[in-house]
Design a protein around this motif. Structure first.
Motif, PDB file in Angstrom:
ATOM      1  N   PHE A 191       9.014   7.414  -4.450  1.00  0.00           N
ATOM      2  CA  PHE A 191       7.639   7.516  -4.937  1.00  0.00           C
ATOM      3  C   PHE A 191       7.495   6.694  -6.219  1.00  0.00           C
ATOM      4  O   PHE A 191       8.255   6.870  -7.172  1.00  0.00           O
ATOM      5  CB  PHE A 191       7.287   8.986  -5.174  1.00  0.00           C
ATOM      6  CG  PHE A 191       7.495   9.855  -3.959  1.00  0.00           C
ATOM      7  CD1 PHE A 191       6.511   9.976  -2.989  1.00  0.00           C
ATOM      8  CD2 PHE A 191       8.693  10.524  -3.775  1.00  0.00           C
ATOM      9  CE1 PHE A 191       6.706  10.758  -1.861  1.00  0.00           C
ATOM     10  CE2 PHE A 191       8.914  11.317  -2.645  1.00  0.00           C
ATOM     11  CZ  PHE A 191       7.916  11.433  -1.691  1.00  0.00           C
ATOM     12  N   PHE A 192       6.487   5.833  -6.219  1.00  0.00           N
ATOM     13  CA  PHE A 192       6.334   4.820  -7.252  1.00  0.00           C
ATOM     14  C   PHE A 192       5.134   5.146  -8.134  1.00  0.00           C
ATOM     15  O   PHE A 192       4.120   5.657  -7.671  1.00  0.00           O
ATOM     16  CB  PHE A 192       6.132   3.448  -6.604  1.00  0.00           C
ATOM     17  CG  PHE A 192       7.263   3.033  -5.704  1.00  0.00           C
ATOM     18  CD1 PHE A 192       8.161   2.071  -6.094  1.00  0.00           C
ATOM     19  CD2 PHE A 192       7.439   3.622  -4.448  1.00  0.00           C
ATOM     20  CE1 PHE A 192       9.212   1.676  -5.266  1.00  0.00           C
ATOM     21  CE2 PHE A 192       8.475   3.249  -3.611  1.00  0.00           C
ATOM     22  CZ  PHE A 192       9.370   2.278  -4.023  1.00  0.00           C
ATOM     23  N   SER A 193       5.231   4.793  -9.402  1.00  0.00           N
ATOM     24  CA  SER A 193       4.129   4.957 -10.347  1.00  0.00           C
ATOM     25  C   SER A 193       3.690   3.583 -10.841  1.00  0.00           C
ATOM     26  O   SER A 193       4.292   2.555 -10.500  1.00  0.00           O
ATOM     27  CB  SER A 193       4.588   5.812 -11.536  1.00  0.00           C
ATOM     28  OG  SER A 193       5.569   5.102 -12.293  1.00  0.00           O
ATOM     29  N   ASP A 194       2.663   3.564 -11.678  1.00  0.00           N
ATOM     30  CA  ASP A 194       2.269   2.309 -12.320  1.00  0.00           C
ATOM     31  C   ASP A 194       3.451   1.702 -13.072  1.00  0.00           C
ATOM     32  O   ASP A 194       3.697   0.493 -13.007  1.00  0.00           O
ATOM     33  CB  ASP A 194       1.117   2.551 -13.311  1.00  0.00           C
ATOM     34  CG  ASP A 194      -0.187   2.931 -12.630  1.00  0.00           C
ATOM     35  OD1 ASP A 194      -0.227   2.991 -11.385  1.00  0.00           O
ATOM     36  OD2 ASP A 194      -1.171   3.196 -13.355  1.00  0.00           O
ATOM     37  N   MET A 202       0.853  -1.180   0.000  1.00  0.00           N
ATOM     38  CA  MET A 202       0.000   0.000   0.000  1.00  0.00           C
ATOM     39  C   MET A 202       0.893   1.235   0.000  1.00  0.00           C
ATOM     40  O   MET A 202       1.708   1.424   0.904  1.00  0.00           O
ATOM     41  CB  MET A 202      -0.938   0.025   1.207  1.00  0.00           C
ATOM     42  CG  MET A 202      -1.771   1.309   1.313  1.00  0.00           C
ATOM     43  SD  MET A 202      -2.800   1.386   2.827  1.00  0.00           S
ATOM     44  CE  MET A 202      -4.169   0.325   2.350  1.00  0.00           C
ATOM     45  N   THR A 203       0.775   2.060  -1.025  1.00  0.00           N
ATOM     46  CA  THR A 203       1.472   3.338  -1.102  1.00  0.00           C
ATOM     47  C   THR A 203       0.785   4.165  -2.179  1.00  0.00           C
ATOM     48  O   THR A 203       0.314   3.622  -3.188  1.00  0.00           O
ATOM     49  CB  THR A 203       2.965   3.156  -1.429  1.00  0.00           C
ATOM     50  OG1 THR A 203       3.643   4.408  -1.319  1.00  0.00           O
ATOM     51  CG2 THR A 203       3.182   2.599  -2.838  1.00  0.00           C
ATOM     52  N   LYS A 204       0.702   5.447  -1.984  1.00  0.00           N
ATOM     53  CA  LYS A 204       0.096   6.301  -2.998  1.00  0.00           C
ATOM     54  C   LYS A 204       1.052   6.427  -4.173  1.00  0.00           C
ATOM     55  O   LYS A 204       2.267   6.485  -3.989  1.00  0.00           O
ATOM     56  CB  LYS A 204      -0.259   7.676  -2.411  1.00  0.00           C
ATOM     57  CG  LYS A 204      -1.299   7.588  -1.310  1.00  0.00           C
ATOM     58  CD  LYS A 204      -1.766   8.963  -0.873  1.00  0.00           C
ATOM     59  CE  LYS A 204      -2.703   8.851   0.325  1.00  0.00           C
ATOM     60  NZ  LYS A 204      -3.865   8.002   0.078  1.00  0.00           N
ATOM     61  N   ARG A 205       0.499   6.474  -5.392  1.00  0.00           N
ATOM     62  CA  ARG A 205       1.340   6.427  -6.582  1.00  0.00           C
ATOM     63  C   ARG A 205       1.434   7.787  -7.278  1.00  0.00           C
ATOM     64  O   ARG A 205       0.480   8.569  -7.311  1.00  0.00           O
ATOM     65  CB  ARG A 205       0.818   5.359  -7.555  1.00  0.00           C
ATOM     66  CG  ARG A 205       0.826   3.967  -6.947  1.00  0.00           C
ATOM     67  CD  ARG A 205       0.796   2.867  -7.976  1.00  0.00           C
ATOM     68  NE  ARG A 205      -0.455   2.748  -8.696  1.00  0.00           N
ATOM     69  CZ  ARG A 205      -1.516   2.056  -8.271  1.00  0.00           C
ATOM     70  NH1 ARG A 205      -1.489   1.448  -7.086  1.00  0.00           N
ATOM     71  NH2 ARG A 205      -2.600   1.971  -9.007  1.00  0.00           N
ATOM     72  N   VAL A 206       2.596   8.010  -7.860  1.00  0.00           N
ATOM     73  CA  VAL A 206       2.835   9.213  -8.658  1.00  0.00           C
ATOM     74  C   VAL A 206       2.010   9.135  -9.941  1.00  0.00           C
ATOM     75  O   VAL A 206       1.955   8.084 -10.596  1.00  0.00           O
ATOM     76  CB  VAL A 206       4.326   9.339  -9.017  1.00  0.00           C
ATOM     77  CG1 VAL A 206       4.564  10.544  -9.915  1.00  0.00           C
ATOM     78  CG2 VAL A 206       5.175   9.439  -7.766  1.00  0.00           C
ATOM     79  N   ILE A 207       1.392  10.255 -10.309  1.00  0.00           N
ATOM     80  CA  ILE A 207       0.624  10.313 -11.555  1.00  0.00           C
ATOM     81  C   ILE A 207       1.324  11.199 -12.584  1.00  0.00           C
ATOM     82  O   ILE A 207       1.614  10.775 -13.700  1.00  0.00           O
ATOM     83  CB  ILE A 207      -0.812  10.798 -11.286  1.00  0.00           C
ATOM     84  CG1 ILE A 207      -1.532   9.796 -10.376  1.00  0.00           C
ATOM     85  CG2 ILE A 207      -1.587  10.980 -12.599  1.00  0.00           C
ATOM     86  CD1 ILE A 207      -2.919  10.220  -9.941  1.00  0.00           C
ATOM     87  N   ASP A 208       1.582  12.441 -12.221  1.00  0.00           N
ATOM     88  CA  ASP A 208       2.300  13.338 -13.128  1.00  0.00           C
ATOM     89  C   ASP A 208       2.894  14.483 -12.309  1.00  0.00           C
ATOM     90  O   ASP A 208       2.622  14.641 -11.119  1.00  0.00           O
ATOM     91  CB  ASP A 208       1.390  13.868 -14.247  1.00  0.00           C
ATOM     92  CG  ASP A 208       0.152  14.584 -13.723  1.00  0.00           C
ATOM     93  OD1 ASP A 208       0.273  15.398 -12.792  1.00  0.00           O
ATOM     94  OD2 ASP A 208      -0.947  14.328 -14.255  1.00  0.00           O
ATOM     95  N   LYS A 209       3.718  15.298 -12.975  1.00  0.00           N
ATOM     96  CA  LYS A 209       4.438  16.354 -12.271  1.00  0.00           C
ATOM     97  C   LYS A 209       3.503  17.436 -11.730  1.00  0.00           C
ATOM     98  O   LYS A 209       3.717  17.974 -10.635  1.00  0.00           O
ATOM     99  CB  LYS A 209       5.481  16.983 -13.202  1.00  0.00           C
ATOM    100  CG  LYS A 209       6.410  17.956 -12.494  1.00  0.00           C
ATOM    101  CD  LYS A 209       7.370  18.637 -13.460  1.00  0.00           C
ATOM    102  CE  LYS A 209       8.312  17.656 -14.091  1.00  0.00           C
ATOM    103  NZ  LYS A 209       9.350  18.340 -14.909  1.00  0.00           N
ATOM    104  N   THR A 210       2.463  17.756 -12.465  1.00  0.00           N
ATOM    105  CA  THR A 210       1.540  18.792 -12.014  1.00  0.00           C
ATOM    106  C   THR A 210       0.873  18.390 -10.706  1.00  0.00           C
ATOM    107  O   THR A 210       0.795  19.179  -9.748  1.00  0.00           O
ATOM    108  CB  THR A 210       0.462  19.064 -13.080  1.00  0.00           C
ATOM    109  OG1 THR A 210       1.112  19.512 -14.279  1.00  0.00           O
ATOM    110  CG2 THR A 210      -0.513  20.117 -12.614  1.00  0.00           C
TER     111      THR A 210
END
Length: 213
Positions: free
Chosen positions: A183-186, A159-167
Motif C-alpha cells: 500500500f502506497f502513499s504520496d 492506478m492504486t488507492k493510496r494510504v492516508i493515515d492509520k485511522t
C-alpha cells in the motif's frame, strides 16, 4: 529494529502498523510503504482463485468509465502512435483496448492471464499499471523491471488507492482484499520518483503519472 524488511526500499527501519483478524501490516519509516508480513502473502493458487472472481470485461460500461479516469489524462499527454505496455492487465485487457482504439500500439502482460514474457523484452513509450501495483509481493523488483522496459522520457501511469493515515486504514475496504499486499502513499510515490529518477504528478487520489528523466 524490526525484522520485517521493507519489500520496496529493503531497509529494516519498519514498525508495526495495524492488525486485523486476518493479518498484520507493517510500515516502512524510510519510504512510507505499508505492507503485509511475509507469512500473510497469498500463494499463487490463492491469488488466481481470487482474480477469477473478478468480472471486469469490455462490455461493462462502468468498468470502462473507471479505466477512463486514467486513460483520458494519459491520452492528453501522449504523442500520437506511441508504443505502450499494459502491465498486469488481468483476464480482460480493457484499458489496452481503449488505448489501442485511440491509435497507440499496445502490448499486454499479466503473470496469470497473459504470461507471454516476450512482452518483457521490448522498450515502451509508456506503461500502464492499473489496480496491479498493490498486488506486488516485491515491488522493488517489479519497479526495476518497469524502469528497464520504459524508454527515457516515457510515462509510467499507475492506478492504486493510496494510504492516508492509520485511522482511515483501519476502516479501509481496500486492505480487505487478500491479494492486496503493498500500500502506497504520496510519500511512497515521492520516494519512488526520487529513487528511480522520475518526475511525479499526482493526478487524483488514486492515479499517479511518473515521467522517466
Amino acid at each position: 529494529m524490526s525484522t520485517h524488511t521493507c519489500p520496496l526500499c529493503e531497509t529494516d527501519n519498519t514498525d508495526f502498523y495495524y492488525k486485523d483478524k486476518k493479518r498484520a501490516y507493517w510500515k516502512c519509516q524510510h519510504c512510507d510503504l505499508v505492507f503485509v508480513e511475509k507469512t500473510a502473502l497469498p500463494s499463487t493458487s490463492a491469488e488466481l482463485s481470487e482474480y477469477q472472481l473478478h468480472e471486469n470485461n469490455a462490455d461493462d460500461d462502468g468498468y470502462k468509465n473507471f479505466l477512463s479516469r486514467l486513460a483520458i489524462p494519459l491520452l492528453s499527454i501522449l504523442a500520437p502512435q506511441q508504443r505502450g505496455l499494459d502491465f498486469g492487465c488481468g483476464p480482460s485487457p480493457v484499458l489496452a483496448q481503449l488505448l489501442d482504439e485511440a491509435g497507440h500500439q499496445m502490448t499486454v502482460y499479466d503473470p496469470f492471464f497473459e504470461p507471454d514474457e516476450s512482452a518483457l523484452e521490448g522498450n515502451y513509450d509508456f506503461i500502464t499499471c492499473t489496480e496491479a501495483i498493490e498486488h506486488f509481493h516485491q515491488p522493488r523488483n517489479e519497479l526495476d523491471l518497469l524502469n528497464r522496459l520504459l524508454k527515457r522520457k516515457g510515462y509510467l501511469a499507475i492506478m492504486t488507492k493510496r494510504v492516508i493515515d492509520k485511522t482511515r486504514f483501519a476502516n479501509w475496504h481496500y486492505k480487505n482484499d487478500p491479494t492486496h499486499v503493498s500500500f502506497f502513499s504520496d510519500k511512497t510515490f515521492a520516494f519512488i520518483a526520487q529513487s528511480w529518477g522520475y518526475s511525479l504528478r499526482l493526478v487524483s487520489n488514486d492515479i499517479v503519472f511518473m515521467q522517466k528523466n
